[in-house]
Design an enzyme around this catalytic site. Structure first.
Site, PDB file in Angstrom:
ATOM      1  N   GLU A  11       0.808  -1.216   0.000  1.00 14.91           N
ATOM      2  CA  GLU A  11       0.000   0.000   0.000  1.00 14.91           C
ATOM      3  C   GLU A  11       0.843   1.270   0.000  1.00 14.91           C
ATOM      4  OE1 GLU A  11      -3.897  -1.842   2.230  1.00 14.91           O
ATOM      5  OE2 GLU A  11      -2.231  -1.168   3.424  1.00 14.91           O
ATOM      6  N   GLY A  76     -12.603  -4.869   2.864  1.00 16.84           N
ATOM      7  CA  GLY A  76     -13.632  -5.760   2.370  1.00 16.84           C
ATOM      8  C   GLY A  76     -14.913  -4.949   2.176  1.00 16.84           C
ATOM      9  N   MET A 171      -9.107  -3.061   9.223  1.00 11.85           N
ATOM     10  CA  MET A 171      -8.556  -3.431  10.522  1.00 11.85           C
ATOM     11  C   MET A 171      -7.782  -2.302  11.226  1.00 11.85           C
ATOM     12  SD  MET A 171      -7.452  -7.331   9.472  1.00 11.85           S
ATOM     13  CE  MET A 171      -7.007  -7.814  11.120  1.00 11.85           C
ATOM     14  N   GLU A 172      -7.864  -1.079  10.699  1.00 12.47           N
ATOM     15  CA  GLU A 172      -7.038  -0.020  11.298  1.00 12.47           C
ATOM     16  C   GLU A 172      -7.708   1.344  11.466  1.00 12.47           C
ATOM     17  OE1 GLU A 172      -6.007  -1.600   8.391  1.00 12.47           O
ATOM     18  OE2 GLU A 172      -4.724  -3.104   9.340  1.00 12.47           O
ATOM     19  N   ASP A 195     -11.940  -7.116  -1.767  1.00 13.37           N
ATOM     20  CA  ASP A 195     -12.767  -8.332  -1.690  1.00 13.37           C
ATOM     21  C   ASP A 195     -14.118  -7.916  -1.138  1.00 13.37           C
ATOM     22  OD1 ASP A 195     -10.737  -8.346   0.883  1.00 13.37           O
ATOM     23  OD2 ASP A 195     -12.799  -8.754   1.445  1.00 13.37           O
TER      24      ASP A 195
HETATM   25  N1  ADE Z   1      -9.002  -5.757   4.476  1.00 18.79           N
HETATM   26  C1  ADE Z   1      -9.226  -6.179   3.223  1.00 18.79           C
HETATM   27  N2  ADE Z   1     -10.253  -7.067   3.181  1.00 18.79           N
HETATM   28  C2  ADE Z   1     -10.674  -7.196   4.464  1.00 18.79           C
HETATM   29  C3  ADE Z   1     -11.679  -7.972   5.068  1.00 18.79           C
HETATM   30  N3  ADE Z   1     -12.445  -8.789   4.350  1.00 18.79           N
HETATM   31  N4  ADE Z   1     -11.841  -7.869   6.413  1.00 18.79           N
HETATM   32  C4  ADE Z   1     -11.049  -7.046   7.135  1.00 18.79           C
HETATM   33  N5  ADE Z   1     -10.072  -6.300   6.607  1.00 18.79           N
HETATM   34  C5  ADE Z   1      -9.885  -6.362   5.290  1.00 18.79           C
END
Ligand code: ADE
Length: 232
Positions: A11, A76, A171-172, A195
């Protein structure tokens, strides 16, 4: 000074390659790269994965003079219209994995803190403009849900959508938001969808990472151009 954080090497590596006058500042667990991107002085760093790494990195950035923070990375997709490659600009951020409900708090609320941290309106507007220059992708202004979990199930997506109205899961971001809010420093989180957080998430995530990293770079550079331009 503008700070740019990405969670992973992919990234930030495209941006790091373009950093001029680079100087590395090393702290326990984190290296910050100081220099100029497109003539704009910046601090650029890989913050690592998860909320603890994100909070730690943000704290170092603030102590080194960051006055605005941009977080860029992948997520996601949770909003049903999002597809891989699309971009979410944060309206606000929640920590979906916080649970102090036995003490009477709503799920996601850290006692004594806001239930959601609003992103800076100006940085949001600039990020939206820059993101809309990326061809062939949908750009959504929406809530970002953060937690120390990789979401990879329909139930997980459903929970984030119904309980929090989240556009995407990562996640951040909310950890960056929490630290910046405490310091009164404006921030925005920009996420490219790697995703759709369902059963295919781990496959899609790896496959589309290079594409979304390119989108992220384009958005950040578009933001730099706008932030550096004199106000009219
Ligand atoms: N970062 C990218 N895809 C993710 C997902 N499915 N869950 C949490 N963090 C992500």
């Amino acid at each position: 000074m503008l700070a740019i954080i990405g969670a992973m090497d992919e990234e930030i590596e495209l941006l790091l390659a373009d950093l001029r006058g680079r100087e590395d500042l090393t702290f326990p667990g984190v290296t910050l790269h100081r220099g100029a991107l497109d003539g704009v002085p910046v601090l650029l760093t890989r913050g690592g994965i998860g909320k603890v790494n994100a909070a730690m990195t943000t704290t170092y950035l603030l102590t080194q003079g960051a006055t605005r923070v941009i977080f860029t990375g992948v997520a996601g997709g949770v909003h049903p219209e999002l597809r891989v490659g699309d971009i979410v600009v944060s309206t606000d951020l929640v920590q979906h994995d916080v649970d102090v409900t036995p003490l009477g708090y709503e799920v996601g609320t850290v006692p004594g803190e806001l239930p959601a941290w609003p992103a800076d309106p100006h940085l949001r507007a600039v990020a939206l403009e820059a993101a809309r220059d990326v061809e062939g992708v949908r750009v959504l202004d929406g809530r970002v849900a953060s937690g120390d979990q990789f979401i990879a199930s329909r139930e997980g997506v459903q929970r984030l959508w119904t309980r929090f109205g989240a556009a995407c899961a990562e996640m951040e971001g909310a950890a960056v938001a929490q630290v910046c809010a405490k310091a009164g420093v404006p921030f925005v989180v920009i996420r490219s969808v790697s995703d759709t957080a369902d059963h295919d998430a781990k496959v899609d995530y790896r496959e589309f990472m290079p594409l979304v990293a390119r989108h992220a770079k384009q958005v950040v550079r578009g933001m730099l151009a706008r932030l550096a331009a004199p106000a009219v």
